[in-house]
Design a protein around this motif. Structure first.
Motif, short mmCIF file in Angstrom:
data_model
loop_
_atom_site.label_atom_id
_atom_site.label_comp_id
_atom_site.label_asym_id
_atom_site.label_seq_id
_atom_site.Cartn_x
_atom_site.Cartn_y
_atom_site.Cartn_z
N LYS A 1 5.79 13.06 1.61
CA LYS A 1 5.37 11.84 2.32
C LYS A 1 3.85 11.70 2.27
O LYS A 1 3.13 12.68 2.50
N PHE B 1 1.59 10.64 4.25
CA PHE B 1 0.74 11.02 5.39
C PHE B 1 0.67 12.53 5.58
O PHE B 1 -0.11 13.02 6.37
N ASP C 1 -2.76 15.39 3.50
CA ASP C 1 -3.91 16.16 4.00
C ASP C 1 -3.49 17.54 4.48
O ASP C 1 -4.17 18.53 4.22
N LYS D 1 -2.71 19.70 1.45
CA LYS D 1 -3.94 20.05 0.72
C LYS D 1 -4.71 21.13 1.47
O LYS D 1 -5.18 22.09 0.88
N ASP D 2 -4.82 20.94 2.80
CA ASP D 2 -5.56 21.94 3.60
C ASP D 2 -4.88 23.30 3.54
O ASP D 2 -5.54 24.34 3.41
N LYS E 1 6.67 6.18 -6.51
CA LYS E 1 7.69 5.57 -5.66
C LYS E 1 9.03 6.11 -6.08
O LYS E 1 9.24 6.36 -7.28
N GLU F 1 14.78 -4.67 4.67
CA GLU F 1 13.77 -5.23 5.56
C GLU F 1 13.97 -6.72 5.65
O GLU F 1 14.57 -7.33 4.76
N TYR G 1 11.86 -10.30 6.33
CA TYR G 1 10.55 -10.93 6.49
C TYR G 1 10.74 -12.43 6.56
O TYR G 1 11.27 -13.04 5.65
N ARG H 1 -14.33 12.76 5.29
CA ARG H 1 -13.67 13.38 4.13
C ARG H 1 -13.23 12.32 3.13
O ARG H 1 -13.26 12.53 1.93
N GLU H 2 -12.79 11.18 3.66
CA GLU H 2 -12.33 10.11 2.77
C GLU H 2 -13.37 9.00 2.76
O GLU H 2 -14.16 8.86 3.67
N HIS I 1 0.29 9.04 13.26
CA HIS I 1 -0.41 9.56 12.08
C HIS I 1 0.17 8.92 10.81
O HIS I 1 -0.54 8.51 9.91
N GLU I 2 1.51 8.81 10.78
CA GLU I 2 2.18 8.26 9.60
C GLU I 2 1.74 6.80 9.35
O GLU I 2 1.41 6.43 8.22
N VAL J 1 -1.90 6.47 8.07
CA VAL J 1 -2.05 6.72 6.63
C VAL J 1 -1.45 5.58 5.83
O VAL J 1 -2.03 5.10 4.86
N LEU J 2 -0.28 5.11 6.27
CA LEU J 2 0.38 4.00 5.58
C LEU J 2 -0.45 2.72 5.68
O LEU J 2 -0.48 1.90 4.77
N SER K 1 4.64 -5.03 8.97
CA SER K 1 5.53 -5.17 7.80
C SER K 1 5.01 -6.21 6.81
O SER K 1 5.78 -7.01 6.28
#
Lengths: 112, 408
Positions: free
Chosen positions: A9, A11, A14, A17-18, A34, A44, A46, B191-192, B389-390, B393-394, B402
């Motif tokens: 995923k 998110f 990081d 990586k850490d 993807k 979804e 919309y 960092r970013e 957090h998710e 990042v998204l 959406s």
């Protein structure tokens, strides 16, 4: 030598990586990808119109490591990428025949 | 006695001030990353709905209703009861009161929208709405009454604020400071890369803000007269001086002038001249713009040194601009420009400078403390101010709405 390919995923990147940096892993390659697995896509809506999202964004990490490090690194990636929910990703381990460092011409584990 | 010219001018000014909110939306949106563009725009845009509603039922009456003890207006103008096309007895007596009401409404809308730059890219939409509404009721309305309301206690002390250095910029700047402290930095700070995703958008927003600012400051004369012209000219001169000074300092300090620097300098100059616009000479306006460009540049650089993540520099530009501008008014004000204003230090009246510093201290402390308490309370009752957090990042565009700004 093995190649580890981890699809995770975004998110969690990081954290992974850490964790790898702490193990002393010297480098990796990252691609935004993807895909779907058993998670499948999802629907979804919309503005009233329904559509199906088949491919969900993930990131793919690739790293080449020596045989004796494989187990430890795979475990570290798995722990750091884990949320426990569906769609956490997959890790693949593949054999690598040869590694060559472009600058020096070194080969094998010296080139990792 | 209603003046057609004044009425026409204030109606147009109200429309100009409204335009500043969409202008601010794209000014901010250009500076965020491509995944948070729509969320950032919506945070400004939706204030048009939330605050206009609040203004009709509560805000106008709290700010400009009959005074209770110098602190707040009573609620006799609830639902704009009695706010008609007849002029008010105390405010802008040459225009219909409903014109004054809608003009002031636009100020109330943009003020909480300004705060959104501080917590950009990380705040949940629901808690943000609750905070903005509660903040307008508990901070904006009272401070507006203290400074601009008939009988307001700061006004009675002689504190002057022509168009919102205290009421708009300092209050929003202090709320921004509180929200950065409560929410903490964005993930990946240091960092970013947090490079702005579209600087042309930010520059266009700067232009719209500058244009709207003529209504904001010029219209604050509340009449189509020479004071409006004074404010219009001060606004323009401080904006241009701020842009020039920021660019110059940046050029000397970092070796390259940037477009984001030009935009930031212009906004710093415009914000800083706001409290003094109708009370100062053109020469003073240029000096104020220069001071603004220089000091806001320093503030924004300091922010980066101490790891304080005021994402889009609300504290460094609006907060500091409000403080410097209000104090500069204490230095530069002169009755030769505006007889209903005051004489400042350079016109031989040191007492007025003290009064302005007092105004800054009171409004700054009040806005900061109430904002801090509100944020802490809403953080607890809403289940957290920050996005997951998710979703951070998204990106908030997909995570919260959406949607994507760019489908290519």
């Amino acid at each position: 030598m093995k190649k580890i390919e981890a699809i995770i995923k975004p998110f969690k990147l990081d954290d992974v990586k850490d964790a790898l940096n702490q193990l002393g892993v010297k480098g990796m390659t990252l691609t935004e990808v993807k895909g779907y697995g058993r998670q499948k896509g999802h629907k979804e809506i919309y503005r009233g119109a329904e559509y199906v999202v088949d491919f969900i964004p993930k990131v793919k990490l690739e790293l080449i490591v020596s045989n004796d490090q494989v187990g430890e690194i795979v475990e570290v990636i798995r722990k750091a990428a884990l949320t426990g929910k569906i769609g956490d990703g997959k890790i693949f381990v593949l054999p690598v025949e040869e590694v060559i460092r472009v600058r020096t011409g070194e080969t094998g584990e010296d080139a990792i | 006695m209603i003046s057609g010219a004044d009425t026409a001018f204030i109606l147009v000014s109200a429309a100009l001030v409204l335009l500043m909110t969409p202008g601010l939306a794209i000014f901010y949106a250009g500076m965020v990353r491509g995944k948070n563009v729509l969320a950032t725009i919506l945070q400004s845009f939706i204030m048009i709905t939330v605050i206009s509603l609040e203004w009709v039922y509560l805000g106008y009456s709290m700010a400009f209703g009959p005074d209770i003890g110098g602190f707040i207006g009573d609620l006799s103008f609830f639902s704009l009861n009695g706010v008609t096309s007849a002029p008010s007895a105390v405010y802008a007596t040459t225009i219909p009161q409903n014109v004054f009401m809608i003009y002031q409404c636009m100020f109330a809308i943009i003020t909480p929208a300004l705060i959104t730059g501080a917590f950009a890219e990380r705040m949940r939409f629901g808690p943000f709405l609750i905070f903005s509404l509660a903040w307008t009721i508990l901070v904006y309305n009272p401070v507006c009454h203290w400074v601009w309301g008939s009988g307001g206690w700061l006004a009675a002390r002689g504190v002057l604020d022509f168009a919102g250095g205290l009421v708009v910029h300092l209050t929003s700047g202090m709320a921004a400071l509180a929200s950065v402290l409560v929410l903490g930095p964005r993930k990946g700070l240091g960092r970013e890369s947090f490079m702005p995703h579209s600087l042309p958008m930010t520059l266009l927003g700067t232009g719209l803000l500058w244009f709207g600012w003529f209504g904001f400051n010029g219209g604050s004369a509340l009449a189509a007269n020479g004071i409006a012209a004074t404010a219009f000219i001060s606004t323009h001169l401080a904006g241009m001086a701020g842009m020039g000074m920021w660019l110059l300092v940046e050029w000397l300090h970092r070796k390259k002038p940037t477009t984001l620097g030009a935009a930031s300098g212009a906004i710093a100059g415009l914000a800083t001249v706001t409290p003094g616009a109708g009370f100062i000479t053109p020469n003073s306006a240029i000096i104020i713009g220069i001071i603004a460009g220089f000091s806001c540049y320093l503030a924004v650089n300091l922010k980066n040194r101490i790891g304080f993540d005021d994402s889009l520099d609300v504290v460094g530009i609006h907060g500091l601009g409000g403080i410097i501008g209000t104090i500069c008014l204490g230095l530069f004000a002169t009755k030769t420009v505006n007889p209903s204003g005051a004489d400042g230090l350079f016109a031989g009246n040191a007492a007025f400078l003290t009064t302005q510093v007092f105004g800054v201290a009171v409004v700054g402390a009040y806005a900061f403390l109430v904002s801090l308490i509100l944020l802490k309370i809403i953080d607890i009752i809403s289940g957290g101010l920050r996005v997951s957090h998710e979703n951070e990042v998204l990106g908030l565009d997909q995570g919260a709405h959406s949607e994507k700004a760019y489908n290519m």
